[in-house]
Design a protein around this motif. Structure first.
Motif, PDB file in Angstrom:
ATOM      1  N   THR A 552       0.830  -1.216   0.000  1.00 40.54           N
ATOM      2  CA  THR A 552       0.000   0.000   0.000  1.00 40.54           C
ATOM      3  C   THR A 552       0.859   1.259   0.000  1.00 40.54           C
ATOM      4  O   THR A 552       0.498   2.262  -0.629  1.00 40.54           O
ATOM      5  N   ARG A 553       2.006   1.209   0.694  1.00 37.56           N
ATOM      6  CA  ARG A 553       2.878   2.378   0.704  1.00 37.56           C
ATOM      7  C   ARG A 553       3.489   2.621  -0.674  1.00 37.56           C
ATOM      8  O   ARG A 553       3.635   3.774  -1.109  1.00 37.56           O
ATOM      9  N   ALA A 556       0.753   4.141  -2.855  1.00 44.52           N
ATOM     10  CA  ALA A 556       0.524   5.542  -2.500  1.00 44.52           C
ATOM     11  C   ALA A 556       1.643   6.425  -3.032  1.00 44.52           C
ATOM     12  O   ALA A 556       1.405   7.542  -3.517  1.00 44.52           O
ATOM     13  N   ARG A 562      -6.887   5.947  -4.680  1.00 48.16           N
ATOM     14  CA  ARG A 562      -7.579   5.353  -3.529  1.00 48.16           C
ATOM     15  C   ARG A 562      -7.170   3.898  -3.400  1.00 48.16           C
ATOM     16  O   ARG A 562      -7.071   3.187  -4.399  1.00 48.16           O
ATOM     17  N   ILE A 564      -7.908   0.290  -1.125  1.00 50.66           N
ATOM     18  CA  ILE A 564      -8.708  -0.463  -0.161  1.00 50.66           C
ATOM     19  C   ILE A 564      -8.152  -1.875  -0.073  1.00 50.66           C
ATOM     20  O   ILE A 564      -7.899  -2.513  -1.099  1.00 50.66           O
ATOM     21  N   PRO A 581      -1.254   6.163   4.505  1.00 47.45           N
ATOM     22  CA  PRO A 581      -2.345   6.985   5.039  1.00 47.45           C
ATOM     23  C   PRO A 581      -3.609   6.861   4.183  1.00 47.45           C
ATOM     24  O   PRO A 581      -3.555   6.855   2.965  1.00 47.45           O
ATOM     25  N   GLY A 582      -4.759   6.760   4.867  1.00 48.04           N
ATOM     26  CA  GLY A 582      -6.041   6.733   4.171  1.00 48.04           C
ATOM     27  C   GLY A 582      -6.482   5.372   3.677  1.00 48.04           C
ATOM     28  O   GLY A 582      -7.576   5.244   3.112  1.00 48.04           O
ATOM     29  N   VAL A 583      -5.678   4.323   3.870  1.00 51.02           N
ATOM     30  CA  VAL A 583      -6.052   2.977   3.413  1.00 51.02           C
ATOM     31  C   VAL A 583      -7.164   2.426   4.286  1.00 51.02           C
ATOM     32  O   VAL A 583      -7.096   2.482   5.517  1.00 51.02           O
ATOM     33  N   GLU A 584      -8.206   1.885   3.666  1.00 50.80           N
ATOM     34  CA  GLU A 584      -9.299   1.238   4.385  1.00 50.80           C
ATOM     35  C   GLU A 584      -9.116  -0.280   4.328  1.00 50.80           C
ATOM     36  O   GLU A 584      -8.636  -0.826   3.335  1.00 50.80           O
ATOM     37  N   THR A 601     -14.399   6.055  -8.861  1.00 46.04           N
ATOM     38  CA  THR A 601     -13.238   6.875  -8.503  1.00 46.04           C
ATOM     39  C   THR A 601     -12.488   7.292  -9.760  1.00 46.04           C
ATOM     40  O   THR A 601     -12.172   6.468 -10.614  1.00 46.04           O
ATOM     41  N   SER A 605      -7.166   3.514  -9.097  1.00 47.04           N
ATOM     42  CA  SER A 605      -7.413   3.054  -7.738  1.00 47.04           C
ATOM     43  C   SER A 605      -6.928   1.620  -7.608  1.00 47.04           C
ATOM     44  O   SER A 605      -6.623   0.955  -8.603  1.00 47.04           O
TER      45      SER A 605
END
Length: 829
Positions: A552-553, A556, A562, A564, A581-584, A601, A605
């Motif tokens: 995820t990093r 980003a 986005r 998830i 930051p902001g990962v669901e 989106t 994404s």
């Protein structure tokens, strides 16, 4: 009968004698033999192996890891590549050791491996490195695994043309003994000529086992006496201008390789005749097909009488002219037997065209003497598509021999082939065994898309979603997943697509495709299928470090809009703070809802679908390294209405049809079930969960020799002539194991044996066959157990055509030669 004293470590430890090994084990033993040769020659060398897995070399990294203690004893290091071209670049580096001030070794001999697409991908490295050259006491061997029938590849492959374009000589072994023999010749040729040298393998040998001779003293490499190398040599140096490299390659190195092949007899005459008419030339797998065709037709006994001459090529590119011209002298015609596109045929014609006016035999291969392009009514003589078979080769030989010789034996065999083809063409009920996701596979859920959306496929197990009616369109090469959308997006009228990509592909090269999509500002959602294993080739770990938070990093940092993460166990991430930051993080049950959000989106994404590969879960649970839920799912057939909704919801092959007095119902195959529990997603009162219990296994019957006294002992075949056994089944049913046991048993008895395992996508529910070669004829015992296919999940009323399948076997072999038993039922508790 005396049994040989054999150890499983013989294949790596025994210094001389007979060993039984697989194709992958032969390749693992090969650098050890090279080190032993160097040691005997007084050289202090090291070895280096790198590459990237892929069928038919999917198990090579397993073999190399298993052989690690033995490799270490020979100063050989194995470093799997992140991808093929980076591995090739590392191999290039091993030839530069002498450029550094204090080298620890006299040289480093290296081996690169990769399947056909890896050869394509690494062409730029190969060209650069081959121009640069090798070191005097190093040398490079490229192991190329081709899949000519695309059994487990997106396209059928033939690597010789890529190598020839890079100026890299190609050796083509026909069996496992030649893996060792040609491999060692390859390193010797590489050192002498300064060229990188390729060893072209195919599934038919790479996935086989055989008894081979290992002994460093059996090799005698001859330095050419008829070729003059340049005064400054042919090896890598620095500085080295580009045009100087090109001149050295084209003027000396390629011809030095040809001289080496000539001096060491890599191309040789096998049969001759006092009055030769027809010459046949072949190499590698095509050579094996040719010999089988000649044997099937019974030609060897009178080959000299009809004027047949046979020539075996060990180095198909560049073809050595002197030996083939001697072979051609006196012939009326030459038949070139080779798979795929012409490589030998074109060179042969060039070598004969301006040679001597009185020696110019007719050369045929892909075409007959008319040279016509194949029209609908015109057949190839030897087709350039799919793969050759002995039957195809036999028909071509019969057609050419029939021009000057009448043979009742050949005519009888061709009539047999015609009858067999006619029988196979008869319409019958068939059940296509399409490879499918394993029971409990994450892709059963992860590859679904919302109504109104479509996905783009790529390389990996998720490729099979294309076959499952999941609105997954097209495929790509490895690392190109989703990149086709960049060219389509502005012209398609579609606003958004999903793109499936496995974590292995992401680590290999896929991140660049995501970067390209961000740069192009297209609307796309990458579904990154994080399965914690490279499952397509057997469950290997990714060759490096990659965790879900780390992924995820990275995403980003690439400016993905986005991100998830979805999991079947989202609770395991509680308290972990190193996500971007902001990962669901969501449960996989919200997959449809989440995908609908992401397709709205703008930009790129990512949906990271985190669920461990089902096959890898099973392996780890057996080893006690993975949690095994104390829960089982059963289907109460008295309540089940046979609608099949549980199979539709789960897409799982562990949900099987079962016939009852009230019609077809459903059951859970407890031995296949990997405890994914997605079959419970349907609202069905027949589903029963048992907590804390375990499946009761059947008990073996107590038996003594008296219980089997009435059974006659089977007659043992006379192995003066070969004997063949075919073991057929579905992946995971022990077919390969049976072949390995028979092969080792023959080795223990001091017999010669080869075992060919035709697996393809067998690990995904596909067909698998094991050919044990001890002889020609076979008295089969056929297993009549029903192993369902993915078709039963889509069509709950699909009938299993057992009767038609049994009749097809009887039509081919005869009723007297066939027995049918349900071995699967007998093995079930």
């Amino acid at each position: 009968m005396s049994i040989a004293n054999v150890s499983l470590e013989d294949k790596y430890r025994l210094e001389r004698g007979r060993v039984f090994l697989t194709g992958m084990q032969a390749l693992a033993r090969l650098p050890m033999l090279q080190h032993e040769l160097d040691r005997r020659a007084g050289l202090h060398t090291a070895g280096y192996v790198s590459g990237y897995r892929g069928s038919p070399l999917g198990g090579l990294d397993f073999a190399l890891h298993s052989a690690a203690p033995f490799l270490k004893q020979h100063d050989i290091s194995f470093q799997p590549g992140v991808n093929e071209d980076l591995a090739a670049t590392a191999v290039w580096g091993t030839q530069q050791v002498h450029l550094f001030p204090q080298p620890k070794f006299d040289g480093v001999f290296s081996m690169w491996y990769g399947k056909g697409p890896g050869v394509d991908r690494s062409g730029d490295v190969f060209r650069h490195a081959n121009h640069a050259g090798t070191s005097k006491h190093g040398g490079v061997l490229l192991i190329a695994g081709d899949d000519p029938s695309a059994r487990s590849s997106a396209v059928a492959h033939q690597s010789e043309h890529i190598f020839s374009a890079c100026g890299i000589p190609v050796l083509a072994p026909a069996n496992l003994q030649e893996y060792l023999d040609y491999g060692l010749h390859g390193w010797a040729m590489s050192r002498y000529s300064g060229c990188w040298v390729a060893l072209k393998l195919t599934s038919d040998t790479a996935e086989s086992s055989a008894v081979v001779e290992v002994d460093a003293e059996r090799y005698d490499f001859h330095t050419p006496a008829d070729f003059q190398l340049p005064a400054d040599g042919v090896h890598l140096r620095w500085p080295d201008p580009q045009l100087a490299q090109e001149h050295r390659l084209q003027q000396y190195k390629v011809y030095a390789a040809i001289a080496y092949a000539r001096a060491n007899g890599l191309n040789r005459l096998v049969w001759d005749s006092p009055r030769p008419k027809l010459g046949i030339i072949a190499c590698g797998k095509a050579w094996v097909d040719l010999r089988q065709a000649l044997d099937d037709m019974g030609i060897e006994a009178y080959a000299a009488e009809i004027g047949l001459r046979l020539f075996k090529v060990g180095m198909p590119w560049p073809l050595e002219a002197d030996s083939v011209r001697r072979f051609a002298a006196g012939l009326e015609e030459i038949l070139v037997v080779e798979e795929k596109r012409q490589i030998i045929e074109y060179q042969l014609k060039e070598m004969l065209y301006n040679w001597r006016d009185d020696v110019r035999p007719r050369v045929v291969g892909k075409y007959d003497e008319t040279g016509e392009w194949p029209l609908p009514e015109h057949r190839w003589l030897l087709p350039p598509t799919a793969e050759l078979t002995p039957a195809i080769v036999a028909r071509a030989i019969a057609a050419r021999v029939g021009r000057f010789h009448d043979s009742p034996r050949i005519a009888e065999y061709i009539a047999f082939l015609d009858a067999k083809a006619k029988a196979q063409a008869r319409p019958r009920l068939t059940l296509l065994r399409t490879p499918w996701f394993c029971p409990g596979c994450p892709h059963n859920m992860s590859t679904k898309v919302p109504e109104g959306s479509c996905a783009l496929g790529g390389v990996g197990c998720h490729l099979m979603a294309v076959m499952m009616g999941r609105n997954t369109l097209t495929i790509s090469h490895m690392g190109g997943e989703g990149a086709a959308w960049l060219g389509v997006a502005g012209h398609s009228g579609t606003q958004h697509v999903f793109a499936n990509m496995g974590d292995g592909t992401y680590f290999h090269s896929g991140l660049l495709a995501i970067r390209a999509a961000v740069a192009a500002k297209v609307n796309i959602t990458y579904k990154l299928l994080f399965n914690d294993a490279v499952a397509m080739t057997g469950g290997q770990a990714i060759d490096g470090t990659l965790t879900v938070p780390q992924l995820t990093r990275q995403l980003a940092a690439e400016d993905v809009a986005r991100i998830i993460v979805m999991s079947d166990e989202p609770e395991k991430y509680k308290g972990i703070a190193d996500f971007a930051p902001g990962v669901e993080i969501r449960h996989r049950e919200r997959l449809d809802e989440t995908q609908r959000e992401l397709r709205e989106t703008r930009g790129v994404s990512a949906l990271v679908y985190d669920q461990t590969c089902a096959a890898e879960k099973r392996r780890r649970r057996k080893r006690g390294s993975f949690k095994d839920p104390a829960q089982r799912v059963f289907i109460n057939t008295a309540v089940c209405e046979g609608c099949g909704d549980c199979a539709v919801k789960s897409n799982c092959l562990a949900v099987v049809p079962v016939e009852t007095e009230f019609g077809r119902k459903r059951a859970t195959d407890q031995f296949a079930c990997n405890k994914d529990f997605s079959c419970l997603d349907g609202f069905c009162p027949s589903m029963v969960t048992v907590h804390g219990g375990s499946v009761r296994r059947g008990k073996a019957l107590a038996a003594s020799e008296q219980d089997f006294a009435a059974l006659p002992r089977p007659p043992l075949p006379d192995l003066v002539s070969p004997y063949g056994i075919l073991i057929a089944g579905v992946g995971g049913t022990g077919v390969v194991t049976i072949g390995a046991l028979l092969g080792m048993a023959a080795h223990l008895d001091g017999k010669g044996v080869t075992v060919l395992d035709m697996t393809g996508l067998a690990q995904k529910g596909g067909a698998v066959m094991s050919h044990v070669r001890l002889a020609e004829r076979q008295e089969p015992i056929v297993n009549t157990g029903h192993a369902i296919t993915g078709e039963f999940l889509r069509n709950p009323d699909r009938e299993f055509p057992a009767g038609a399948m049994e009749q097809a076997v009887v039509d081919t072999l005869g009723r007297a030669a066939t027995d049918f038993i349900d071995a699967t039922r007998l093995a079930t508790p």
